[in-house]
Write a protein that holds these residues in place. Structure first.
Motif, PDB file in Angstrom:
ATOM      1  N   VAL A   1       0.861  -1.181   0.000  1.00 28.37           N
ATOM      2  CA  VAL A   1       0.000   0.000   0.000  1.00 28.37           C
ATOM      3  C   VAL A   1       0.897   1.232   0.000  1.00 28.37           C
ATOM      4  CG1 VAL A   1      -1.761   1.302   1.256  1.00 28.37           C
ATOM      5  CG2 VAL A   1      -1.783  -1.224   1.297  1.00 28.37           C
ATOM      6  N   THR A   2       0.619   2.160  -0.892  1.00 26.93           N
ATOM      7  CA  THR A   2       1.371   3.413  -0.931  1.00 26.93           C
ATOM      8  C   THR A   2       0.612   4.482  -0.148  1.00 26.93           C
ATOM      9  OG1 THR A   2       2.293   2.877  -3.103  1.00 26.93           O
ATOM     10  CG2 THR A   2       2.380   5.194  -2.416  1.00 26.93           C
ATOM     11  N   ILE A   3       1.272   5.057   0.832  1.00 33.33           N
ATOM     12  CA  ILE A   3       0.652   6.079   1.684  1.00 33.33           C
ATOM     13  C   ILE A   3       0.416   7.346   0.870  1.00 33.33           C
ATOM     14  CG2 ILE A   3       0.884   7.437   3.792  1.00 33.33           C
ATOM     15  CD1 ILE A   3       0.665   4.430   4.276  1.00 33.33           C
ATOM     16  N   THR A   4      -0.778   7.917   0.986  1.00 35.24           N
ATOM     17  CA  THR A   4      -1.110   9.152   0.272  1.00 35.24           C
ATOM     18  C   THR A   4      -1.084  10.341   1.245  1.00 35.24           C
ATOM     19  OG1 THR A   4      -3.503   9.040   0.667  1.00 35.24           O
ATOM     20  CG2 THR A   4      -2.638   7.815  -1.223  1.00 35.24           C
ATOM     21  N   GLN A   5      -1.138  11.534   0.671  1.00 36.96           N
ATOM     22  CA  GLN A   5      -1.151  12.734   1.495  1.00 36.96           C
ATOM     23  C   GLN A   5      -2.394  12.784   2.375  1.00 36.96           C
ATOM     24  OE1 GLN A   5       1.474  14.952   1.669  1.00 36.96           O
ATOM     25  NE2 GLN A   5       0.315  15.697   3.450  1.00 36.96           N
ATOM     26  N   GLU A   6      -3.512  12.282   1.856  1.00 35.82           N
ATOM     27  CA  GLU A   6      -4.742  12.260   2.651  1.00 35.82           C
ATOM     28  C   GLU A   6      -4.574  11.419   3.914  1.00 35.82           C
ATOM     29  OE1 GLU A   6      -9.366  10.619   2.399  1.00 35.82           O
ATOM     30  OE2 GLU A   6      -8.185  10.815   0.553  1.00 35.82           O
ATOM     31  N   ASN A   7      -3.797  10.352   3.806  1.00 35.26           N
ATOM     32  CA  ASN A   7      -3.620   9.442   4.944  1.00 35.26           C
ATOM     33  C   ASN A   7      -2.870  10.094   6.102  1.00 35.26           C
ATOM     34  OD1 ASN A   7      -2.844   6.712   2.649  1.00 35.26           O
ATOM     35  ND2 ASN A   7      -4.828   7.570   3.219  1.00 35.26           N
ATOM     36  N   VAL A   8      -2.063  11.093   5.792  1.00 38.52           N
ATOM     37  CA  VAL A   8      -1.241  11.703   6.843  1.00 38.52           C
ATOM     38  C   VAL A   8      -1.696  13.113   7.194  1.00 38.52           C
ATOM     39  CG1 VAL A   8       0.765  10.306   6.260  1.00 38.52           C
ATOM     40  CG2 VAL A   8       0.465  12.518   5.142  1.00 38.52           C
ATOM     41  N   THR A   9      -2.739  13.589   6.527  1.00 40.27           N
ATOM     42  CA  THR A   9      -3.286  14.907   6.832  1.00 40.27           C
ATOM     43  C   THR A   9      -4.414  14.728   7.835  1.00 40.27           C
ATOM     44  OG1 THR A   9      -2.737  15.661   4.590  1.00 40.27           O
ATOM     45  CG2 THR A   9      -4.265  17.024   5.872  1.00 40.27           C
ATOM     46  N   LEU A  10      -4.049  14.732   9.088  1.00 39.55           N
ATOM     47  CA  LEU A  10      -4.988  14.462  10.167  1.00 39.55           C
ATOM     48  C   LEU A  10      -4.924  15.585  11.193  1.00 39.55           C
ATOM     49  CD1 LEU A  10      -4.024  10.698  10.555  1.00 39.55           C
ATOM     50  CD2 LEU A  10      -6.130  11.555   9.512  1.00 39.55           C
ATOM     51  N   GLU A  11      -5.855  15.593  12.130  1.00 36.62           N
ATOM     52  CA  GLU A  11      -5.886  16.682  13.109  1.00 36.62           C
ATOM     53  C   GLU A  11      -4.642  16.663  13.989  1.00 36.62           C
ATOM     54  OE1 GLU A  11      -8.410  15.034  16.887  1.00 36.62           O
ATOM     55  OE2 GLU A  11      -9.604  15.470  15.098  1.00 36.62           O
ATOM     56  N   ASP A  12      -4.263  17.817  14.474  1.00 36.82           N
ATOM     57  CA  ASP A  12      -3.084  17.946  15.323  1.00 36.82           C
ATOM     58  C   ASP A  12      -3.226  17.080  16.571  1.00 36.82           C
ATOM     59  OD1 ASP A  12      -2.009  19.751  13.558  1.00 36.82           O
ATOM     60  OD2 ASP A  12      -2.652  21.536  14.692  1.00 36.82           O
ATOM     61  N   GLY A  13      -2.127  16.441  16.953  1.00 32.29           N
ATOM     62  CA  GLY A  13      -2.133  15.603  18.141  1.00 32.29           C
ATOM     63  C   GLY A  13      -2.659  14.207  17.904  1.00 32.29           C
ATOM     64  N   SER A  14      -3.014  13.904  16.670  1.00 32.97           N
ATOM     65  CA  SER A  14      -3.545  12.591  16.349  1.00 32.97           C
ATOM     66  C   SER A  14      -2.464  11.518  16.501  1.00 32.97           C
ATOM     67  CB  SER A  14      -4.088  12.588  14.910  1.00 32.97           C
ATOM     68  OG  SER A  14      -4.556  11.328  14.534  1.00 32.97           O
ATOM     69  N   GLN A  15      -2.835  10.349  16.994  1.00 31.49           N
ATOM     70  CA  GLN A  15      -1.896   9.231  17.158  1.00 31.49           C
ATOM     71  C   GLN A  15      -1.537   8.676  15.789  1.00 31.49           C
ATOM     72  OE1 GLN A  15      -0.682   7.868  20.077  1.00 31.49           O
ATOM     73  NE2 GLN A  15      -0.602   5.646  19.885  1.00 31.49           N
ATOM     74  N   VAL A  16      -0.255   8.804  15.405  1.00 35.25           N
ATOM     75  CA  VAL A  16       0.181   8.335  14.089  1.00 35.25           C
ATOM     76  C   VAL A  16       1.458   7.516  14.211  1.00 35.25           C
ATOM     77  CG1 VAL A  16      -0.890  10.229  12.813  1.00 35.25           C
ATOM     78  CG2 VAL A  16       1.449  10.501  13.691  1.00 35.25           C
ATOM     79  N   CYS A  17       1.675   6.671  13.211  1.00 35.02           N
ATOM     80  CA  CYS A  17       2.874   5.826  13.173  1.00 35.02           C
ATOM     81  C   CYS A  17       4.077   6.565  12.581  1.00 35.02           C
ATOM     82  CB  CYS A  17       2.603   4.572  12.352  1.00 35.02           C
ATOM     83  SG  CYS A  17       1.206   3.602  12.943  1.00 35.02           S
ATOM     84  N   GLY A  18       3.822   7.684  11.920  1.00 34.14           N
ATOM     85  CA  GLY A  18       4.909   8.470  11.348  1.00 34.14           C
ATOM     86  C   GLY A  18       5.124   8.256   9.872  1.00 34.14           C
ATOM     87  N   PHE A  19       4.165   7.644   9.172  1.00 26.94           N
ATOM     88  CA  PHE A  19       4.305   7.457   7.727  1.00 26.94           C
ATOM     89  C   PHE A  19       4.244   8.798   7.009  1.00 26.94           C
ATOM     90  CE2 PHE A  19       1.950   3.413   8.905  1.00 26.94           C
ATOM     91  CZ  PHE A  19       3.097   2.630   8.939  1.00 26.94           C
ATOM     92  N   GLY A  20       4.869   8.842   5.827  1.00 27.67           N
ATOM     93  CA  GLY A  20       4.822  10.024   4.978  1.00 27.67           C
ATOM     94  C   GLY A  20       4.248   9.655   3.624  1.00 27.67           C
ATOM     95  N   ALA A  21       3.745  10.657   2.901  1.00 26.40           N
ATOM     96  CA  ALA A  21       3.206  10.405   1.564  1.00 26.40           C
ATOM     97  C   ALA A  21       4.275   9.754   0.694  1.00 26.40           C
ATOM     98  CB  ALA A  21       2.733  11.712   0.948  1.00 26.40           C
ATOM     99  N   GLY A  22       3.925   8.683  -0.009  1.00 26.51           N
ATOM    100  CA  GLY A  22       4.857   7.974  -0.880  1.00 26.51           C
ATOM    101  C   GLY A  22       5.507   6.768  -0.212  1.00 26.51           C
ATOM    102  N   ASP A  23       5.400   6.643   1.111  1.00 33.25           N
ATOM    103  CA  ASP A  23       5.956   5.464   1.793  1.00 33.25           C
ATOM    104  C   ASP A  23       5.174   4.217   1.371  1.00 33.25           C
ATOM    105  OD1 ASP A  23       7.594   7.240   3.072  1.00 33.25           O
ATOM    106  OD2 ASP A  23       6.639   7.056   5.055  1.00 33.25           O
ATOM    107  N   LYS A  24       5.883   3.075   1.368  1.00 30.65           N
ATOM    108  CA  LYS A  24       5.250   1.818   0.956  1.00 30.65           C
ATOM    109  C   LYS A  24       5.246   0.836   2.128  1.00 30.65           C
ATOM    110  CE  LYS A  24       6.543   2.402  -3.899  1.00 30.65           C
ATOM    111  NZ  LYS A  24       5.166   2.787  -4.259  1.00 30.65           N
ATOM    112  N   VAL A  25       4.043   0.361   2.474  1.00 30.52           N
ATOM    113  CA  VAL A  25       3.831  -0.525   3.620  1.00 30.52           C
ATOM    114  C   VAL A  25       2.880  -1.638   3.176  1.00 30.52           C
ATOM    115  CG1 VAL A  25       3.283  -0.580   6.083  1.00 30.52           C
ATOM    116  CG2 VAL A  25       3.863   1.594   4.998  1.00 30.52           C
ATOM    117  N   THR A  26       3.046  -2.843   3.693  1.00 30.45           N
ATOM    118  CA  THR A  26       2.102  -3.906   3.332  1.00 30.45           C
ATOM    119  C   THR A  26       0.811  -3.755   4.143  1.00 30.45           C
ATOM    120  OG1 THR A  26       2.833  -5.526   4.979  1.00 30.45           O
ATOM    121  CG2 THR A  26       4.029  -5.483   2.869  1.00 30.45           C
ATOM    122  N   MET A  27      -0.247  -4.361   3.628  1.00 35.95           N
ATOM    123  CA  MET A  27      -1.526  -4.317   4.332  1.00 35.95           C
ATOM    124  C   MET A  27      -1.411  -4.995   5.695  1.00 35.95           C
ATOM    125  SD  MET A  27      -4.673  -3.425   4.549  1.00 35.95           S
ATOM    126  CE  MET A  27      -4.973  -2.762   2.896  1.00 35.95           C
ATOM    127  N   GLY A  28      -0.667  -6.099   5.760  1.00 33.51           N
ATOM    128  CA  GLY A  28      -0.485  -6.783   7.034  1.00 33.51           C
ATOM    129  C   GLY A  28       0.203  -5.907   8.066  1.00 33.51           C
TER     130      GLY A  28
END
Length: 351
Positions: free
Chosen positions: A150-177
């Motif tokens: 799965v390729t991370i999109t900008q929408e995936n990382v554009t979240l409200e401030d303080g949101s719990q995130v793993c730190g992915f950036g747009a264009g990063d590639k991660v498996t579904m698992g």
């Protein structure tokens, strides 16, 4: 002339006696025939009622024979009741030693015996926060390929401030698992967004899938508006509906395997081609050792959730010393410390 009269009298008397005897015989014969008819009729009736070959087949009730409605005419709708395998909570049920705060909701259900051990506001509306991710994970496991990239999109990382995130950036590639593990162990909102967009095509389509699946499970008090649980007034559920979701999650072995992990290390490819490795700690304090699990209680899985309006929430699948499964839910605690105190007071009763 005088001698003839007595002879005629004797003859007439004999004739009358003979006639009376014939009449008695006829009456006797008629009574015997009537008795035979009555007995025969009784035997025939019993034979018929017990399903003799001469009986008319008993036709089972069919709604379509009685009503013209298109709904009632569909006899195929008849079957076992929907709730036959569910715990049904009709009212609040107290439990010694368990006291939630005034605005809190929660429950403790014995799944092996379909029994309510504790219930407070089980059907009242609550904000689920990241408990939402139970549904997101099930849809990922149901429809996703865990080996697919799965390729991370900008929408995936554009979240409200303080949101719990793993730190992915747009264009990063991660498996579904990997995303599912990041979702359930660390409660990453960026992982939830990436899963939703990839599985549903769009986030809106995925949210429709969430609501459809919830309806299939019988969740009558739930409406989702996002895949992660960030605050939205139109994003809500009930403790009972969370129970229905957790019960369904037991059908996905990967769900319980992942939600028992105390931590997870995700290794993925950054947009620039470099490799990144991040250690993610579980949000469940029972798994990390920050809270002590009551004796002889095993955590099988579950999900945490926290927002300012939802408070601190925890929904667990667990089992007692005899391997019997339970669902335990606490919603709206004012602090994490209180949350685990309340949860432990519930779990102490499953043994």
């Amino acid at each position: 002339m005088t001698s003839a009269k007595p002879r005629r009298t004797v003859n007439n008397k004999a004739a009358r006696l003979k006639k009376m005897r014939r009449r008695r015989i006829r009456h006797t014969i008629l009574l015997v025939l009537l008795l035979i008819a009555v007995v025969g009729g009784g035997v025939f009736a019993i034979y018929t009622l017990r399903g003799g070959s001469l009986s008319t087949p008993v036709i089972p009730f069919q709604a379509s024979n009685e009503f013209s409605s298109s709904v009632t005419a569909r006899d195929s709708l008849k079957g076992n009741g929907f709730a036959k395998d569910l715990v049904v909570s009709a009212q609040d049920t107290p439990l010694d030693g368990v006291a939630l705060e005034t605005d809190q909701k929660g429950l403790l259900f014995d799944l092996a015996n379909n029994k309510v051990l504790f219930a407070k506001g089980a059907y009242e509306r609550v904000y689920p926060a990241s408990i939402t991710k139970i549904m997101t994970a099930m849809l990922a496991l149901k429809y996703g390929n865990m080996d697919e990239t799965v390729t991370i999109t900008q929408e995936n990382v554009t979240l409200e401030d303080g949101s719990q995130v793993c730190g992915f950036g747009a264009g990063d590639k991660v498996t579904m698992g990997q995303l599912v593990r990041c979702l359930l162990v660390y409660s990453g909102n960026d992982a939830a967004s990436a899963i939703a967009e990839h599985i549903g095509g769009t986030t809106d389509n995925f949210v429709d899938m969430m609501n459809s699946y919830a309806a299939q499970l019988g969740c009558t008090g739930t409406h989702f508006s996002n895949p992660h649980g960030l605050q939205d007034e139109n994003h809500y559920t009930t403790p009972y509906d969370i129970y229905l979701m957790l019960k369904e999650a037991m059908n996905y072995p990967s769900f319980t395997e992942i939600t028992q992990l105390p931590s997870y290390t995700v290794e993925y490819t950054k947009a620039d081609g470099s490799t990144m490795s991040t250690v993610l700690e579980a949000t469940d304090h029972y798994l990390t050792g920050e809270a002590a699990t009551p004796k002889d209680v095993k955590i099988l899985g579950g999900k945490t959730g926290t927002t300012s309006l939802a408070g601190n929430c925890l929904a667990l699948l667990c089992q007692n010393a005899y391997g019997q499964p339970f669902v335990s839910i606490v919603m709206g605690a004012s602090s994490k410390e209180l949350l685990y105190q309340e949860m432990s007071s519930l779990l102490q009763h499953i043994n």
